[in-house]
Write a protein that holds these residues in place. Sequence first.
Motif, short mmCIF file in Angstrom:
data_model
loop_
_atom_site.label_atom_id
_atom_site.label_comp_id
_atom_site.label_asym_id
_atom_site.label_seq_id
_atom_site.Cartn_x
_atom_site.Cartn_y
_atom_site.Cartn_z
N PRO A 99 4.69 4.85 -6.97
CA PRO A 99 3.97 4.24 -5.84
C PRO A 99 3.45 5.26 -4.84
O PRO A 99 2.66 4.92 -3.96
N GLU A 100 3.89 6.51 -4.99
CA GLU A 100 3.50 7.54 -4.01
C GLU A 100 2.22 8.28 -4.36
O GLU A 100 1.69 9.04 -3.54
N ILE A 101 1.66 8.05 -5.57
CA ILE A 101 0.51 8.83 -6.02
C ILE A 101 -0.68 8.62 -5.08
O ILE A 101 -1.03 7.50 -4.73
N HIS A 102 -1.31 9.74 -4.69
CA HIS A 102 -2.50 9.77 -3.83
C HIS A 102 -2.21 9.33 -2.39
O HIS A 102 -3.15 9.23 -1.60
N LEU A 103 -0.96 9.05 -2.06
CA LEU A 103 -0.65 8.55 -0.72
C LEU A 103 0.13 9.59 0.08
O LEU A 103 1.14 10.11 -0.38
N HIS A 104 -0.34 9.87 1.27
CA HIS A 104 0.39 10.77 2.17
C HIS A 104 1.64 10.05 2.67
O HIS A 104 1.67 8.82 2.80
N ARG A 105 2.67 10.82 2.94
CA ARG A 105 3.94 10.21 3.38
C ARG A 105 3.75 9.36 4.64
O ARG A 105 4.48 8.39 4.85
N SER A 106 2.81 9.74 5.49
CA SER A 106 2.62 9.01 6.74
C SER A 106 2.11 7.59 6.51
O SER A 106 2.28 6.72 7.38
N ILE A 107 1.47 7.32 5.36
CA ILE A 107 0.94 5.98 5.11
C ILE A 107 1.66 5.27 3.98
O ILE A 107 1.57 4.04 3.86
N MET A 108 2.38 6.02 3.15
CA MET A 108 2.99 5.45 1.95
C MET A 108 3.93 4.29 2.27
O MET A 108 3.80 3.19 1.71
N ASN A 109 4.86 4.52 3.16
CA ASN A 109 5.84 3.48 3.46
C ASN A 109 5.24 2.34 4.25
O ASN A 109 5.65 1.18 4.09
N ARG A 110 4.24 2.64 5.10
CA ARG A 110 3.57 1.56 5.84
C ARG A 110 2.88 0.60 4.87
O ARG A 110 2.90 -0.63 5.05
N LEU A 111 2.26 1.15 3.83
CA LEU A 111 1.57 0.31 2.85
C LEU A 111 2.53 -0.63 2.15
O LEU A 111 2.31 -1.86 2.10
N TRP A 112 3.59 -0.08 1.59
CA TRP A 112 4.48 -0.91 0.77
C TRP A 112 5.28 -1.89 1.61
O TRP A 112 5.57 -3.01 1.17
N LYS A 113 5.64 -1.52 2.83
CA LYS A 113 6.32 -2.46 3.71
C LYS A 113 5.40 -3.64 4.03
O LYS A 113 5.84 -4.80 4.06
#
Length: 536
Positions: free
Chosen positions: A216-230
């Motif tokens: 789920p982390e591919i192409h996603l910066h850490r700053s937006i990754m968790n915001r997206l999935w939450k």
Amino acid sequence: MSFIYNLPDEQLNPKQCETDSNALVIIGANGAGKSKLGAWIEQQDLENIHRIGAQRNLNFNENITLKSYSQAEDIVFWGTAEENQKNGKGYRWEWGKSYTTKLMNDFEDVLAALIALKNNENDNFVNQCKKAEETNNEKPHTPVTSIDKLSYIWNDVFPQRDLLIEDSKFYAFLQKNGKEMRYSANQMSDGERSVLYLASQVLCVPKNKILIIDEPEIHLHRSIMNRLWKALEKHRQDCLFIYITHDTQFAAMHGNADKIWIQDYDGEHWKFKKIEDNDLPEELLLDILGNRNNVLFVEGEKNSFDVQLYGALYPSYHIIPCGSCSQVIERTKVFNNNPSLHNCKVYGIIDRDYRSDYEIEKYKENNIFTLNVAEVENLFITEELIRLMAEHMGKEANTTFEEIKKYVIHTRFSHQIESQICQSVVAQIKYKLSCVDISKQNSEKAKASLETAFKSINYEQVSSNETEKFQKILSEQNYADVIKVFNEKGIAKSIGQYFNIDNSSYCTTVISLLNGSKHNDIVAALLPYFPTEIPR
């Protein structure tokens, strides 16, 4: 609400598992069979599980070819709208040839499905309004469509720009320097397109499904990754999200999710374990579980000189800086006391500081070992390294070493010996007190234990012993013994002058050579000062 999913038993038969969370994280090292496990889970219930593979093509045409929702949904879910090709999702995964490696090329179909779903929702609303008019009833409230949800999620992830959908075209919209700017979705960055793709995938999937997301982390910066999935988990509470990842930070940020650690995979069978609540820092635990190397806890911070030295001396280890020596000691003990949680050897290295031989030997019982210098900075001033650096810089090795030896012993150590003795005495007493077993039964027993401890500590004797030890080392002027007990971090940054370079440049020069042409020579020079008990 609870969710049911399957995991394989030892005979690869499905075993039902239940969770109250709508998120499950499966974590393991590269090559641990994570993606294959995701494919196995999907195959147990093809009609109710949708798996988003790790290989995703994020390119699509600006003009989306519209389809009916049922057609677009079938293409996204089954890989085809042809009834005779849906069996076993064979068309989607090339009839088993690429369950885990196929490049997903369905971005346009996913957007078409979302648009079609929105059109169905709007049509349904209009029909309800007409029916209400015919029966003189109150009209329904305007629905929140799938496109509305997509916009909400987008704003959660990218609050500085909006998502516009006009005439079946997707745009990013923002204001910059007072001007309105928009650009087509197919011109977005990889991160923006990835958010659009994943969010659209999740929103267009039918109700009450299990969603498996590989990496789920591919192409996603850490700053937006968790915001997206939450945000997606919030909008699809009817679905169970199963994430397959090796990203320990992603796993740790999912605090309420169940977590499965894949310990081993032999090409056919998996060995895995559910991570239960424990007293270990979760991100640290997951970091260790996510790698296959033995672990070395060390003092210092990431990218510090000492961590770089440890990395060079122990290249096959997973080096984890812990900051303080107390953290190294605590974490090494905890991990060695929980061997069922990991398959690796765990060691700790700490500075010698003012520790007694007895204390050093006690730590060895827990795989915690000390350097043969007072602190890691003293590795930069060992005789072997000084001679090596002198030769490299065209200096006479004997002369340079004797000058530095005189400076260290006579200018620095001899003038600080009283404070060094005092600090050593304090350290010895603190250690003795830390070993006292103070009962938690009641205050009287605790008081008695503490009083006994105080009586057992002879301050004068400790002070006399430490004074004798330090004075003996000073009188004998054995350089190796001096740097073994002399705690003074600033020395390494004060000897550059003896090599005709800036004092502040000496340590960085050593690290540069360690990472370059003199790697083997510097490792050989420092190796005698590292504990022999830790295999390299």
